[in-house]
Design an enzyme around this catalytic site. Structure first.
Site, PDB file in Angstrom:
ATOM      1  N   ARG A  30       0.826  -1.202  -0.007  1.00  0.00           N
ATOM      2  CA  ARG A  30      -0.107  -0.039  -0.041  1.00  0.00           C
ATOM      3  C   ARG A  30       0.936   1.233  -0.392  1.00  0.00           C
ATOM      4  NH1 ARG A  30      -3.291   1.623  -2.584  1.00  0.00           N
ATOM      5  NH2 ARG A  30      -4.380  -0.668  -2.464  1.00  0.00           N
ATOM      6  N   LYS A  36       2.705  24.303  -1.906  1.00  0.00           N
ATOM      7  CA  LYS A  36       1.082  23.778  -1.921  1.00  0.00           C
ATOM      8  C   LYS A  36       1.226  22.356  -1.792  1.00  0.00           C
ATOM      9  CE  LYS A  36      -0.815  28.065  -3.326  1.00  0.00           C
ATOM     10  NZ  LYS A  36      -1.407  28.843  -4.409  1.00  0.00           N
ATOM     11  N   LYS A  40       6.171  37.981   0.390  1.00  0.00           N
ATOM     12  CA  LYS A  40       4.389  37.816  -0.031  1.00  0.00           C
ATOM     13  C   LYS A  40       3.873  39.029   0.511  1.00  0.00           C
ATOM     14  CE  LYS A  40       2.659  34.163  -1.211  1.00  0.00           C
ATOM     15  NZ  LYS A  40       2.951  34.028  -2.821  1.00  0.00           N
ATOM     16  N   GLU A  44       7.334  39.254  -3.775  1.00  0.00           N
ATOM     17  CA  GLU A  44       5.947  39.423  -4.510  1.00  0.00           C
ATOM     18  C   GLU A  44       5.640  41.085  -4.849  1.00  0.00           C
ATOM     19  OE1 GLU A  44       2.567  36.865  -3.719  1.00  0.00           O
ATOM     20  OE2 GLU A  44       1.713  38.815  -3.087  1.00  0.00           O
ATOM     21  N   ASP A  90       2.503  38.515  -9.453  1.00  0.00           N
ATOM     22  CA  ASP A  90       1.476  37.949  -9.091  1.00  0.00           C
ATOM     23  C   ASP A  90       0.098  38.500  -9.507  1.00  0.00           C
ATOM     24  OD1 ASP A  90       0.313  35.797  -7.335  1.00  0.00           O
ATOM     25  OD2 ASP A  90      -0.352  37.153  -5.956  1.00  0.00           O
TER      26      ASP A  90
END
Length: 285
Positions: free
Chosen positions: A102, A137, A169, A202, A224
């Protein structure tokens, strides 16, 4: 970026934690009905089309669970596969094969999906100088696997985590009191701590790009959520003073248009957070 040694430690931790989670005090299904000395052979069967990834990881899992397991590899990471292909055979203790099954499948199905998605972006960017990047992410606990899969698919890794690159950011900038203050505080911090980390900043609009360009020491500007025309203007304004990265909702359909604007990188969280697992099975032979 993290060192190869750090990366290997991450992989080892993933394997140990996954086995702890999945096996616990024993694979009682196998222990109940399969003799300890039983030997068997299984094949990894592809039931989908895409890019295979995780073969080397699977070999590490098998070796960790049972060094006596033998893997006969037919395909390698990064190869294109079709329904019916056999990636490898594994032979040895039947209990050991089942204990590893698995973890191997879960990892390879996800890694292959990510590699496949990444390769699609790479194909879209062919003929340009733009490279595709992943992001943070990722799925908690298996980031190393997902970033490994991006590399297998032909993409490049962004920073691995919060500790190997500075990325200022919007929230950092707002909390710090503005772009210039954020950059200057960061440079002072790095000097004080004796750290040699690249700085990405950013920008939300052209005004912020102009302000960033007033400061030295910025490695890359993250453009961005700009549209195509704004991105072209931003690249022209930056004019090679630092590297450029486009981000924010960029899809397979729009990637080539952003690349044509002249950016050095496109980053996409979709490489890791929005994929459909490749269908694979481990079957006894």
């Amino acid at each position: 970026m993290i060192s190869p040694e750090q990366f290997e430690k991450e992989i080892e931790l993933i394997i140990k934690n996954a086995i702890r989670e999945d096996v616990g005090d024993g694979d009682h299904s196998s222990l109940a009905c399969i003799p300890e000395d039983a030997r068997g052979k299984a094949k990894l069967l592809v039931k989908d089309n895409g890019i295979i990834a995780g073969v080397e990881f699977a070999k590490k899992v098998f070796a960790h669970i049972d060094p006596e397991l033998k893997v006969e590899q037919k395909l390698k990471d990064g190869e294109r596969v079709r329904y019916g292909d056999i990636v490898f055979y594994v032979e040895g203790s039947s209990q050991s094969i089942l204990k590893a099954e698995r973890l191997v499948l879960n990892a390879m199905q996800r890694m292959s999906a990510i590699a496949t998605k990444t390769s699609e972006f790479v194909e879209k960017l062919q003929g340009t100088n733009t490279r595709i990047l992943d992001t943070r992410k990722t799925t908690p606990g298996i980031r190393a696997l997902e970033k490994w899969a991006v590399k297998i698919g032909g993409g490049e890794n962004h920073r691995f985590a919060l500790y190997d690159m500075i990325m200022l950011k919007d929230n950092h900038i707002d909390f710090a009191g503005g772009i210039t203050k954020a950059i200057e505080k960061t440079k002072s911090y790095l000097k004080e701590k004796g750290l040699d980390l690249k700085i990405i900043v950013e920008a939300r609009d052209m005004r912020e790009i102009r302000e960033i360009l007033k400061s030295d020491g910025v490695y890359r500007i993250l453009i961005d959520n700009f549209n195509f025309e704004e991105t072209r203007q931003a690249v022209a304004l930056i004019d090679g003073k630092c590297l450029t990265e486009s981000s924010g909702g960029i899809t397979l359909e729009t990637a080539s248009s952003y690349a044509e604007c002249g950016v050095d990188f496109i980053s996409s969280g979709a490489l890791t957070h929005s994929v459909h697992n490749l269908d694979l099975s481990l079957k006894a032979v």
